[in-house]
Design a protein around this motif. Sequence first.
Motif, PDB file in Angstrom:
ATOM      1  N   ARG A  41     -17.830 -25.276 -21.997  1.00 39.36           N
ATOM      2  CA  ARG A  41     -17.282 -26.642 -21.927  1.00 39.36           C
ATOM      3  C   ARG A  41     -16.116 -26.711 -20.937  1.00 39.36           C
ATOM      4  NH1 ARG A  41     -16.664 -31.561 -24.094  1.00 39.36           N
ATOM      5  NH2 ARG A  41     -14.577 -32.321 -24.587  1.00 39.36           N
ATOM      6  N   LEU A  43     -22.377 -33.712 -19.128  1.00 40.96           N
ATOM      7  CA  LEU A  43     -23.448 -32.889 -19.699  1.00 40.96           C
ATOM      8  C   LEU A  43     -24.724 -33.035 -18.882  1.00 40.96           C
ATOM      9  CD1 LEU A  43     -22.871 -33.475 -23.513  1.00 40.96           C
ATOM     10  CD2 LEU A  43     -22.794 -31.266 -22.333  1.00 40.96           C
ATOM     11  N   SER A  78     -28.850 -32.841 -24.442  1.00 37.34           N
ATOM     12  CA  SER A  78     -28.650 -32.708 -25.890  1.00 37.34           C
ATOM     13  C   SER A  78     -28.563 -31.238 -26.303  1.00 37.34           C
ATOM     14  CB  SER A  78     -29.756 -33.436 -26.670  1.00 37.34           C
ATOM     15  OG  SER A  78     -31.012 -32.832 -26.407  1.00 37.34           O
ATOM     16  N   SER A 114     -25.118 -30.100 -25.303  1.00 38.95           N
ATOM     17  CA  SER A 114     -24.138 -30.673 -26.222  1.00 38.95           C
ATOM     18  C   SER A 114     -24.107 -29.887 -27.527  1.00 38.95           C
ATOM     19  CB  SER A 114     -24.465 -32.141 -26.501  1.00 38.95           C
ATOM     20  OG  SER A 114     -23.584 -32.662 -27.461  1.00 38.95           O
TER      21      SER A 114
END
Length: 194
Positions: free
Chosen positions: A16, A26, A38, A41
């Motif tokens: 991150r 992202l 996703s 994430s």
Amino acid sequence: MTQEVALDTVIRQRIRGLRLARGWSLDALAARCYLSPSTLSRIETGHRRIALDQLVPIARALGTTLDQLVEATEDEDVVIRPEPDVSEGLTTWLLSSERALHGITVAKMRITPAHATDQLRVHPGREWFTVLSGTARLRLGERVILVKPGQAAEFSTMEPHSIGAHEGPVEILTIFDHDGDHAHRRGDSEVLRP
């Protein structure tokens, strides 16, 4: 098991942190490492287990290596407590650990006029220093360059060189590459007599 969880958390934070440092969303990172946003994430938030086959493209996309991404954090002390190494007219404090900075040595040096600077040294590499106080007398071959507080010097160490004090003590912060460390701290370079 707690060490594995702690390392897992650090890896997620590194992913991150590197993504945000590059200003990427992202979606931007996902496009570069061929994973869905996703999935990324969930990896970053800890809602998905990290798989090795995911880490390799993530590391590559972030411009780092897998080794750096998964490097274990150690609890050893990060504060360096330098011990002075004293010789005639020269005191050196090592400011980097032995394995730090990929073969680069950082040192603070206090040089007095008693330090002999008539011996010029030659060795492969480059050297950099900045003057903290006093004035440094840098000899590069036949040239003599005075480097004052707040100024820095960088030069090829293949040119015969020496650093001394000019009209009183001088304190410098210096960075040696691997060859310079051996030459200046261990005396392995070729000494040239004028």
